[in-house]
Design a protein around this motif. Sequence first.
Motif, short mmCIF file in Angstrom:
data_model
loop_
_atom_site.label_atom_id
_atom_site.label_comp_id
_atom_site.label_asym_id
_atom_site.label_seq_id
_atom_site.Cartn_x
_atom_site.Cartn_y
_atom_site.Cartn_z
N ILE A 1 -4.43 -4.08 -2.64
CA ILE A 1 -3.50 -3.38 -1.75
C ILE A 1 -3.64 -1.87 -1.93
O ILE A 1 -3.69 -1.11 -0.95
N GLY A 2 -3.73 -1.42 -3.18
CA GLY A 2 -3.87 0.00 -3.45
C GLY A 2 -5.15 0.58 -2.86
O GLY A 2 -5.14 1.67 -2.27
N ASN B 1 -4.82 0.76 0.95
CA ASN B 1 -3.90 1.83 1.35
C ASN B 1 -4.55 3.20 1.23
O ASN B 1 -4.36 4.07 2.08
N HIS C 1 -5.99 3.61 4.76
CA HIS C 1 -4.68 4.09 5.22
C HIS C 1 -3.81 2.95 5.74
O HIS C 1 -3.11 3.09 6.75
N CYS C 2 -3.85 1.81 5.03
CA CYS C 2 -2.97 0.69 5.38
C CYS C 2 -1.57 0.96 4.83
O CYS C 2 -1.40 1.78 3.93
N GLY C 3 -0.60 0.28 5.34
CA GLY C 3 0.77 0.45 4.87
C GLY C 3 1.27 -0.76 4.10
O GLY C 3 2.45 -1.12 4.21
N LEU C 4 0.38 -1.36 3.31
CA LEU C 4 0.76 -2.57 2.56
C LEU C 4 1.64 -2.22 1.37
O LEU C 4 1.42 -1.20 0.70
N CYS C 5 2.63 -3.05 1.10
CA CYS C 5 3.55 -2.82 -0.02
C CYS C 5 3.13 -3.62 -1.25
O CYS C 5 2.81 -4.80 -1.13
N GLU D 1 -5.20 -7.15 7.65
CA GLU D 1 -5.81 -5.82 7.64
C GLU D 1 -7.33 -5.92 7.66
O GLU D 1 -8.01 -5.16 8.36
#
Length: 221
Positions: A40-41, A44, A48-52, A79
Amino acid sequence: MSWSDILYPGNPARREKVVRLHQELLNSMELNFDATNELIGMLNIHWHCGLCPIKMKTSDTIRENCDLLLAAMTSIQGELKAIDEKLRSCLEPDLYRKLHDFQEMDQSKMKILRTATQVASVAIGITAAAIIIKVGLSAVASRVLSNVMMIVARVGTTLGGAVLGAIAGVGIDLIISAILGAIERKDLEEKIRELQEIVDEFKPASKEYSKAIMKVTLLLE
């Protein structure tokens, strides 16, 4: 020593094995959460993904934690699919096919991605390209992710009601009573067989998933 231990002298050892197997399951889940957050990091930062990020909750049940993990993995797949679609739209069919061919050299794939960037002005940097190659478009990595998701779903269904924190060893006598009911040899042996099957499948799949993501991390450094 309890009466059940006198009647079934092998039960203490069986209880210890149940605890050990639960701890192995817990360790594998932690590995999956850490690996998923790592991926995820990277997505992101480089896409530029918005994954939490996700966090394992020891006060929740195994089913709830498995559902949380599955939701994050599903978002990641979404994604990666979006990235793939962007590449499909700006590449010639032959180049797109080569990008998915696991026998094609990474250097060749990097050239293809650079071409896509130049021709279509798609924001695909070198590090993002590495993620796409090693995770998003790799047949092996996709299989690992899908395989782990299927196993996590089965673990959540099989051990759905067990509280995760309890499995780490908190109040183990109460836990075993809750899981097994009356402490009898047959019940313990059945639970051991069930857990052993789950651990034997879940543990290696979790390691393979973590290893696949670690390769990407090392590539980016």
